[in-house]
Design a protein around this motif. Structure first.
Motif, PDB file in Angstrom:
ATOM      1  N   LEU A   1       0.807  -1.230   0.000  1.00 43.98           N
ATOM      2  CA  LEU A   1       0.000   0.000   0.000  1.00 43.98           C
ATOM      3  C   LEU A   1       0.841   1.282   0.000  1.00 43.98           C
ATOM      4  N   HIS A   2       2.132   1.155   0.177  1.00 39.96           N
ATOM      5  CA  HIS A   2       2.975   2.357   0.275  1.00 39.96           C
ATOM      6  C   HIS A   2       4.214   2.126  -0.582  1.00 39.96           C
ATOM      7  N   LEU A   3       4.096   2.541  -1.836  1.00 33.60           N
ATOM      8  CA  LEU A   3       5.138   2.231  -2.812  1.00 33.60           C
ATOM      9  C   LEU A   3       5.167   3.367  -3.823  1.00 33.60           C
ATOM     10  N   HIS A   4       6.262   4.105  -3.854  1.00 27.44           N
ATOM     11  CA  HIS A   4       6.415   5.175  -4.846  1.00 27.44           C
ATOM     12  C   HIS A   4       6.998   4.550  -6.102  1.00 27.44           C
ATOM     13  N   ILE A   5       6.275   4.628  -7.204  1.00 28.01           N
ATOM     14  CA  ILE A   5       6.759   3.936  -8.405  1.00 28.01           C
ATOM     15  C   ILE A   5       8.106   4.514  -8.838  1.00 28.01           C
TER      16      ILE A   5
ATOM     17  N   MET B   1      -2.185  10.764   3.256  1.00 32.60           N
ATOM     18  CA  MET B   1      -1.100  11.752   3.341  1.00 32.60           C
ATOM     19  C   MET B   1       0.077  11.127   4.064  1.00 32.60           C
ATOM     20  N   HIS B   2       1.279  11.491   3.644  1.00 29.23           N
ATOM     21  CA  HIS B   2       2.452  11.104   4.420  1.00 29.23           C
ATOM     22  C   HIS B   2       2.511  11.916   5.715  1.00 29.23           C
ATOM     23  N   CYS B   3       2.715  11.216   6.826  1.00 28.89           N
ATOM     24  CA  CYS B   3       3.180  11.865   8.056  1.00 28.89           C
ATOM     25  C   CYS B   3       4.488  11.165   8.359  1.00 28.89           C
TER      26      CYS B   3
ATOM     27  N   ASP C   1       0.073   7.553   5.742  1.00 28.65           N
ATOM     28  CA  ASP C   1       1.316   6.897   5.340  1.00 28.65           C
ATOM     29  C   ASP C   1       2.402   7.197   6.367  1.00 28.65           C
ATOM     30  N   HIS C   2       3.065   6.175   6.844  1.00 31.71           N
ATOM     31  CA  HIS C   2       3.983   6.207   8.003  1.00 31.71           C
ATOM     32  C   HIS C   2       3.123   6.468   9.258  1.00 31.71           C
ATOM     33  N   GLY C   3       3.365   7.572   9.951  1.00 33.06           N
ATOM     34  CA  GLY C   3       2.488   7.930  11.068  1.00 33.06           C
ATOM     35  C   GLY C   3       2.828   7.263  12.396  1.00 33.06           C
TER      36      GLY C   3
ATOM     37  N   SER D   1       7.121  -1.081   1.384  1.00 34.17           N
ATOM     38  CA  SER D   1       8.533  -0.884   1.017  1.00 34.17           C
ATOM     39  C   SER D   1       8.926   0.547   0.650  1.00 34.17           C
ATOM     40  N   ASP D   2       7.981   1.457   0.376  1.00 30.59           N
ATOM     41  CA  ASP D   2       8.291   2.871   0.161  1.00 30.59           C
ATOM     42  C   ASP D   2       9.063   3.099  -1.149  1.00 30.59           C
ATOM     43  N   ASP D   3      10.387   3.027  -1.096  1.00 29.52           N
ATOM     44  CA  ASP D   3      11.233   3.295  -2.278  1.00 29.52           C
ATOM     45  C   ASP D   3      12.265   2.169  -2.398  1.00 29.52           C
TER      46      ASP D   3
HETATM   47 ZN    ZN Z   1       6.492   7.179   1.089  1.00 33.85          ZN
END
Ligand code: ZN
Ligand code: ADE
Length: 335
Positions: A16-20, A196-198, A222-224, A277-279
């Motif tokens: 759910l948290h993956l920047h292409i 939103m990212h926190c 996102d994060h938080g 995994s984020d990035d």
């Molecule tokens: Zn992120």
């Protein structure tokens, strides 16, 4: 299966948290740089990897934006996304929500439609060839003006059916959620879901989480992990079943650790936390490596690993049939 690592590797997964743009591996970066005549500040893949020297969010973002400058044409965005989809499918990911940063491209003269059409074509092929279901989340860059975010939102409307929601990312310092209240209100009116990212351990992280919940009305965060600073907010997200998408290996790069202990506390409190995994090209860990990091640090058992995946699908924006299919598979692992 006796060994927990094998179990984690074989589980059906949800990301759910993956920047292409954060999946751009150096090999593809070099190929695209050559194809598009873009100069890079390193000569080899090894040099590029060795140059990843991130110690906080800002230092990571410098390399992240510099890297995405090689993405120019629609086939570039297709190749970027399809390469990630192949990796994700190989790790057992069955459903993924993908962030993209249109302003990282339109600010360089690449058209919005070029980005979104390339990603869309990769999504359709991934569905057909890999059986992988994906949806797009468009992120605004919070270090640009709110007016530019609003213009980007309006630019997205012809593609409304291809995008499930909107998010907010990039440098959080001095760029609180409230700066984008009007943009997110309009996005909601257009039918987008909101996240939103926190980012972790930022200036006033807890205040930003409070704004997300009470001023913006997000559907997810996102994060938080700094939410632990306010037990009333922890209780609120638990009761409202709002997900937190946590990224342990990313945290290790940009903060003082993976925050696995904090994730464990939230998991024990019954909050819908998931592992993501984020990035992954920059933090060299895709979703399985993130899950194994948490499993080892907290010595989690099968049931807790299943709970993390159930949390992910429950806090996702997946269509009901996909949600049911993955929940059924997870339930079968329990029996
Ligand atoms: Zn992120
Ligand atoms: N853009 C890409 N990855 C990000 C992250 N982890 N935080 C904020 N912005 C980002």
């Amino acid at each position: 299966m006796a060994d927990i690592e094998g179990f984690v590797r074989s589980m059906p997964k949800c990301e759910l948290h993956l920047h292409i743009e954060g999946t751009l591996e150096p090999e593809l970066k070099f190929r695209l740089a050559e194809r598009n005549g873009v100069a890079l500040p390193y000569r080899t893949v090894d040099e590029a990897r060795a140059g990843y020297d991130f110690h906080d969010l800002s230092s990571f973002l410098v390399g992240y934006y510099q890297g995405m400058s090689v993405l120019v044409t629609e086939p570039d965005f297709y190749e970027l996304a399809y390469a990630y989809f192949e990796k994700a499918a190989a790790q057992g990911v069955e459903y993924a929500e993908i962030f993209f940063d249109p302003q990282g491209h339109t600010s360089r003269g690449v058209e919005f439609g070029t980005v979104v059409r390339g990603l869309r074509r990769a999504q359709l092929d991934a569905r057909r060839m890999l059986g992988l279901h994906t949806q797009l989340i468009m992120c605004f860059l919070r270090d640009f003006q709110a007016e530019y975010a609003m213009a980007t939102l309006l630019e997205s409307l012809p593609y409304r059916d291809w995008i499930i929601g909107v998010g907010l990312d990039s440098d959080e310092r001095g760029n609180p959620p409230a700066k984008f209240a009007a943009v997110f209100a309009r996005a909601r009116a257009e039918g987008y879901l909101l996240t939103m990212h926190c980012d972790v351990d930022q200036e006033n992280s807890i205040g930003h989480i409070r704004q997300c919940l009470h001023e913006i009305g997000v559907d997810r965060i996102d994060h938080g992990v700094n939410i632990l600073e306010d037990p009333a907010l922890v209780d609120e997200v638990r009761r409202r079943r709002l997900g937190l998408t946590i990224c342990p290996v990313s945290n290790r790069f940009v903060t003082d650790g993976t925050k696995a202990a904090e994730l464990g506390r939230l998991l024990d409190a019954g909050v819908l936390v998931s592992v993501n995994s984020d990035d992954p090209a920059y933090f060299t860990a895709y979703v399985t490596e993130n899950l194994l990091t948490v499993q080892r640090e907290l010595n989690l058992g099968r049931d807790q690993m299943i709970t993390l995946q159930r949390n992910a699908i429950e806090s996702s924006w997946a269509p009901p049939a996909i949600r049911r299919q993955i929940l059924d598979k997870l339930a079968a692992l329990n029996s």
